[in-house]
Design a protein around this motif. Structure first.
Motif, PDB file in Angstrom:
ATOM      1  N   PRO A 154       0.798  -1.224   0.000  1.00  0.00           N
ATOM      2  CA  PRO A 154       0.000   0.000   0.000  1.00  0.00           C
ATOM      3  C   PRO A 154       0.833   1.279   0.000  1.00  0.00           C
ATOM      4  O   PRO A 154       0.444   2.273  -0.635  1.00  0.00           O
ATOM      5  N   ASP A 155       1.984   1.258   0.658  1.00  0.00           N
ATOM      6  CA  ASP A 155       2.812   2.461   0.677  1.00  0.00           C
ATOM      7  C   ASP A 155       3.432   2.730  -0.686  1.00  0.00           C
ATOM      8  O   ASP A 155       3.586   3.893  -1.090  1.00  0.00           O
ATOM      9  N   ASP A 156       3.779   1.666  -1.407  1.00  0.00           N
ATOM     10  CA  ASP A 156       4.295   1.840  -2.768  1.00  0.00           C
ATOM     11  C   ASP A 156       3.209   2.361  -3.701  1.00  0.00           C
ATOM     12  O   ASP A 156       3.474   3.198  -4.575  1.00  0.00           O
ATOM     13  N   LEU A 157       1.988   1.890  -3.524  1.00  0.00           N
ATOM     14  CA  LEU A 157       0.871   2.397  -4.330  1.00  0.00           C
ATOM     15  C   LEU A 157       0.637   3.881  -4.042  1.00  0.00           C
ATOM     16  O   LEU A 157       0.341   4.663  -4.959  1.00  0.00           O
ATOM     17  N   ALA A 158       0.798   4.275  -2.784  1.00  0.00           N
ATOM     18  CA  ALA A 158       0.654   5.693  -2.431  1.00  0.00           C
ATOM     19  C   ALA A 158       1.718   6.530  -3.134  1.00  0.00           C
ATOM     20  O   ALA A 158       1.424   7.611  -3.661  1.00  0.00           O
TER      21      ALA A 158
END
Length: 195
Positions: A154-158
């Motif tokens: 999720p942090d990479d998607l952000a």
């Protein structure tokens, strides 16, 4: 008796400071740090230039106030989006909010992103961490939404989402073409639907 007189000196002072802070955020975004004078901000806030020094001793203090204003705007936006039940709709609402600002982005770029670039180029380097904190605030919020969707990384998607916004606002500004924001924003909306 006017409303201003009824409120007293402390309330009038906080109103002036609020106007100066809002004007600093707007004028620094439009003109940049180096080209903006304290007089420009005073005029935009409709405050005598001498009063600026009462609230802000240096231009750096005004830059800090502008960063606080950007952070507060982000809090308001994400707070409004948090009222939506679905995290995907929250993320799409963020992109739609960016699209609503496409004409401003085409003229001046992303308010926080342009400050980040300017502050990074300064020799003293004291404020670049503060602008990074505003961007981190956005990344954390977006990461939380992707996490709520149960998506991996999720942090990479952000980072992908916020990077796309920074890129499209930079290109829209460099080419003075708000349609870039529209096209790329719509691509982001389709990407979010496909996740």
């Amino acid at each position: 008796m006017t409303d201003s007189e009824k409120r007293g000196p402390r309330a009038r002072g906080s109103e002036k400071r609020r106007r100066l802070t809002a004007a600093a955020a707007r004028v620094l975004h439009e003109r940049g740090i180096e080209r903006t004078t304290l007089g420009d901000i005073a005029r935009a806030a409709d405050v005598p230039v001498g009063n600026v020094y009462y609230y802000f001793k240096t231009k750096d203090e005004l830059v800090q106030a502008a960063l606080s204003e950007h952070s507060a705007h982000l809090d308001i936006l994400t707070g409004r989006l948090d009222e939506l039940a679905d995290p995907r709709e929250r993320l799409k609402g963020l992109v739609e909010a960016w699209l609503e600002q496409r004409d401003v982005a085409a003229r001046h770029g992303c308010p926080t992103g342009t400050l980040a670039v300017e502050l990074d180029k300064r020799a003293d380097g004291t404020l670049d961490a503060e602008v990074g904190a505003v961007l981190r605030q956005l990344l954390d919020w977006a990461g939380h939404q992707f996490r709520a969707l149960g998506l991996p990384d999720p942090d990479d998607l952000a980072v992908t989402l916020v990077s796309a916004y920074q890129g499209m606002s930079l290109l829209a500004n460099a080419l003075r073409d708000p349609d870039i924001m529209t096209r790329e924003g719509n691509r982001l909306l389709r990407w979010l639907d496909a996740l």
